[in-house]
Design a protein around this motif. Structure first.
Motif, short mmCIF file in Angstrom:
data_model
loop_
_atom_site.label_atom_id
_atom_site.label_comp_id
_atom_site.label_asym_id
_atom_site.label_seq_id
_atom_site.Cartn_x
_atom_site.Cartn_y
_atom_site.Cartn_z
N ARG A 6 0.85 -1.18 0.00
CA ARG A 6 0.00 0.00 0.00
C ARG A 6 0.89 1.24 0.00
N VAL A 7 0.43 2.28 -0.71
CA VAL A 7 1.00 3.62 -0.60
C VAL A 7 -0.14 4.56 -0.24
N LEU A 8 0.11 5.46 0.71
CA LEU A 8 -0.89 6.42 1.17
C LEU A 8 -0.42 7.84 0.88
N SER A 9 -1.38 8.72 0.58
CA SER A 9 -1.07 10.14 0.36
C SER A 9 -2.25 10.97 0.84
N ALA A 10 -2.00 11.91 1.73
CA ALA A 10 -3.06 12.75 2.29
C ALA A 10 -2.70 14.22 2.15
N MET A 11 -3.48 14.96 1.38
CA MET A 11 -3.39 16.42 1.30
C MET A 11 -1.99 16.88 0.89
N MET A 12 -1.38 16.15 -0.02
CA MET A 12 -0.03 16.48 -0.47
C MET A 12 0.02 16.86 -1.94
N LEU A 13 -0.74 16.18 -2.78
CA LEU A 13 -0.57 16.36 -4.22
C LEU A 13 -0.88 17.77 -4.69
N HIS A 14 -1.83 18.44 -4.06
CA HIS A 14 -2.21 19.77 -4.56
C HIS A 14 -1.11 20.81 -4.35
N HIS A 15 -0.10 20.48 -3.56
CA HIS A 15 1.03 21.38 -3.37
C HIS A 15 2.06 21.29 -4.50
N LEU A 16 1.97 20.24 -5.32
CA LEU A 16 3.01 19.95 -6.31
C LEU A 16 2.64 20.49 -7.68
N SER A 17 3.65 20.88 -8.44
CA SER A 17 3.44 21.25 -9.83
C SER A 17 3.06 20.00 -10.62
N ILE A 18 2.49 20.19 -11.80
CA ILE A 18 1.97 19.07 -12.58
C ILE A 18 3.06 18.06 -12.93
N ASP A 19 4.27 18.53 -13.23
CA ASP A 19 5.33 17.59 -13.61
C ASP A 19 5.79 16.78 -12.41
N ILE A 20 5.90 17.42 -11.25
CA ILE A 20 6.32 16.69 -10.05
C ILE A 20 5.22 15.75 -9.58
N LYS A 21 3.97 16.20 -9.69
CA LYS A 21 2.84 15.35 -9.34
C LYS A 21 2.84 14.08 -10.19
N SER A 22 3.05 14.24 -11.48
CA SER A 22 3.08 13.08 -12.38
C SER A 22 4.23 12.14 -12.03
N ALA A 23 5.40 12.72 -11.72
CA ALA A 23 6.55 11.90 -11.34
C ALA A 23 6.31 11.16 -10.04
N ALA A 24 5.65 11.81 -9.08
CA ALA A 24 5.36 11.16 -7.79
C ALA A 24 4.41 9.98 -7.97
N LEU A 25 3.41 10.13 -8.81
CA LEU A 25 2.47 9.03 -9.05
C LEU A 25 3.15 7.88 -9.80
#
Length: 225
Positions: free
Chosen positions: A125-144
């Protein structure tokens, strides 16, 4: 992990960091947990942990763990699971470690969501809470993409964040979100589209109006077997 990532997040609120500190800036960190309580994060965390259906023996990673509230809650909900909280903010991680004092099978490690220091197919499992909206689109895509890489086939990523099917009827905060470029990638079908691009089977689990946050949406993303 001390490697610099100058394009991770813009320098926020005057911080000279290549990441967004847990409270926006280091000096505000002592008030971070009070703020999260006022925002109602405890209930969001409880719901996300329930949706993740953790089991004994699983390896569970939280990305962007901040001061560790979700990681510790997940550990208490399923003591037989191994929990790791990852975040680039060493000051927040120090607070997280104090919260986990006395618990076994839980640890906190420095790392960036877009460049996780873990082998392929390491987690259930990987969990993420209230973090993605802080990231730019390129970093968000890389994190996912990184979350997909470290999950085993058939394993899942569970997300709660602001966004989803936001409308002006969701209140003042929601109306502000509609005009906030930092949140734009989270609106509508934005997150499911990014998840599918990363290789996941993505689904919206629930979406609800939130008095303090406008609208929050829960997602489940499964790495195909």
């Amino acid at each position: 992990m001390t490697k610099n990532h100058p394009h991770s997040v813009v320098h926020a609120m005057g911080n000279r960091h290549d990441y967004l500190p847990a409270a926006g800036r280091d000096a505000l960190l002592p008030g971070y947990d009070l703020l999260t309580r006022l925002l109602g994060m405890r209930k969001l965390h409880e719901t996300l942990v329930a949706q993740a259906e953790l089991a004994s023996g699983q390896r569970v990673l939280e990305i962007g763990c901040g001061t560790g509230n979700l990681t510790v809650r997940a550990k208490r909900a399923q003591p037989g699971a191994e929990l790791i909280g990852s975040d680039p903010d060493p000051l927040a991680l120090a607070r997280a470690e104090r919260k986990a004092n006395g618990l076994s099978g839980i640890r906190f490690e420095r790392g960036y969501a877009q460049e996780l220091p873990y082998p392929d197919q390491e987690f259930d499992r990987v969990l993420s809470a209230m973090m993605l909206h802080h990231l730019s689109i390129d970093i968000k895509s890389a994190a996912l993409a990184e979350a997909h890489r470290v999950l085993r086939p058939g394993a899942s990523l569970h997300i709660v964040d602001v966004g989803g099917p936001v409308t002006a009827d969701d209140g003042l905060v929601a109306r502000l979100m509609l005009h906030n470029h930092h949140v734009a990638d989270n609106l509508g079908d934005g997150i499911p589209q990014l998840l599918r691009t990363a290789g996941f089977d993505a689904a919206v689990v629930a979406s609800q109006r939130h008095r303090r946050l406008g609208r929050v949406t829960y997602y489940r993303a499964t790495r195909p077997s």
